[in-house]
Design an enzyme around this catalytic site. Structure first.
Site, PDB file in Angstrom:
ATOM      1  N   ASP A  13       0.874  -1.170   0.000  1.00 19.43           N
ATOM      2  CA  ASP A  13       0.000   0.000   0.000  1.00 19.43           C
ATOM      3  C   ASP A  13       0.914   1.224   0.000  1.00 19.43           C
ATOM      4  O   ASP A  13       2.114   1.107   0.265  1.00 19.43           O
ATOM      5  CB  ASP A  13      -0.868  -0.030   1.256  1.00 19.43           C
ATOM      6  CG  ASP A  13      -1.663   1.240   1.450  1.00 19.43           C
ATOM      7  OD1 ASP A  13      -2.391   1.636   0.532  1.00 19.43           O
ATOM      8  OD2 ASP A  13      -1.525   1.847   2.532  1.00 19.43           O
ATOM      9  N   ASP A  30      -0.252   5.176   0.913  1.00 16.96           N
ATOM     10  CA  ASP A  30      -0.567   6.173   1.941  1.00 16.96           C
ATOM     11  C   ASP A  30      -0.668   5.527   3.311  1.00 16.96           C
ATOM     12  O   ASP A  30      -1.474   4.616   3.530  1.00 16.96           O
ATOM     13  CB  ASP A  30      -1.884   6.886   1.602  1.00 16.96           C
ATOM     14  CG  ASP A  30      -1.737   7.817   0.422  1.00 16.96           C
ATOM     15  OD1 ASP A  30      -1.136   8.883   0.581  1.00 16.96           O
ATOM     16  OD2 ASP A  30      -2.204   7.453  -0.681  1.00 16.96           O
TER      17      ASP A  30
END
Length: 233
Positions: free
Chosen positions: A10, A12
């Protein structure tokens, strides 16, 4: 025993903690208008789109903050930019990227954010070259917690779900990885550490606390809690 062939990150909150700054920016503005924006409430939109909880609509429509969306957005973004000037790549990320490359693992990125946002930060951090595929909001109809982003990244890398580990920071991201049938670990940031994750995921406070090889060993030897594990193995 399965062999891990890929890591999919991922972005953020996982690679760069952009999420704490977003929450603090909204929370500060809310407090200036005597409104409490709780983490439980805001946490609904972390790692996904604003379809479940939209902090702009909440402040403007529900709480009657006297700003239009464009004005509020400018205030929020200005505060976020100022806070992010002090933020660096999260501990252990560079070691995991370099280690994965040395081990010959495929490396991907799956993010609910937009591509321009991701590309800008990857360039600033100097790590874009590590990723063989980058899948973002423009590539799917539904972002996390829907598994589509991870499914596309897996296809791009040519690996099966049980051959990959997702590295996530939020409950929505973890749900997406689980729904895709992947192994996953969660490395919460200062905001998401207070949110509730489904089940009992492999959890680290920082990637720096466990080497990549030790993490892979832990994932492979622990009880398999992946969604659809029987189907995929």
């Amino acid at each position: 025993m399965s062999t891990i062939k890929a890591l999919i990150f991922d972005f953020d909150g996982t690679i760069l903690d952009t999420e704490t700054a977003w929450y603090e920016a909204f929370r500060e503005i809310a407090l200036e208008h005597d409104i409490e924006l709780t983490l439980d409430m805001y946490g609904q939109c972390i790692g996904t789109s604003l379809h479940v909880f939209d902090p702009y609509d909440y402040l403007i429509m529900d709480k009657q903050v006297p700003m239009d969306r464009e004005t509020l957005s400018k205030h929020v973004h200005a505060r976020h930019t100022k806070m992010m000037a002090q933020e660096g790549i999260r501990p252990g990320i560079l070691d995991y990227l370099a280690g994965a490359q040395e081990l010959g693992l495929r490396i991907g990125l799956a993010s609910s954010s937009k591509r321009a946002w991701i590309d800008n930060y990857l360039a600033q951090l100097g790590i874009a070259h590590y990723f063989e595929t980058i899948r973002t909001a423009e590539d799917v109809e539904l972002v996390k917690p829907h598994p589509a982003l991870y499914e596309l990244a897996l296809q791009d890398l040519g690996v099966q779900p049980h051959e990959a580990v997702a590295i996530e920071d939020s409950p929505n991201g973890a749900r997406a990885a689980a729904a895709a049938g992947m192994h996953y670990i969660v490395v919460p940031n200062p905001v998401t550490t207070f949110l509730t994750f489904d089940g009992e995921p492999h959890r680290l406070e920082s990637l720096a606390e466990l080497s990549l090889q030790d993490m892979l060993n832990r994932v492979l030897t622990a009880p398999d809690t992946r969604a659809n594990s029987t189907k995929n193995d």
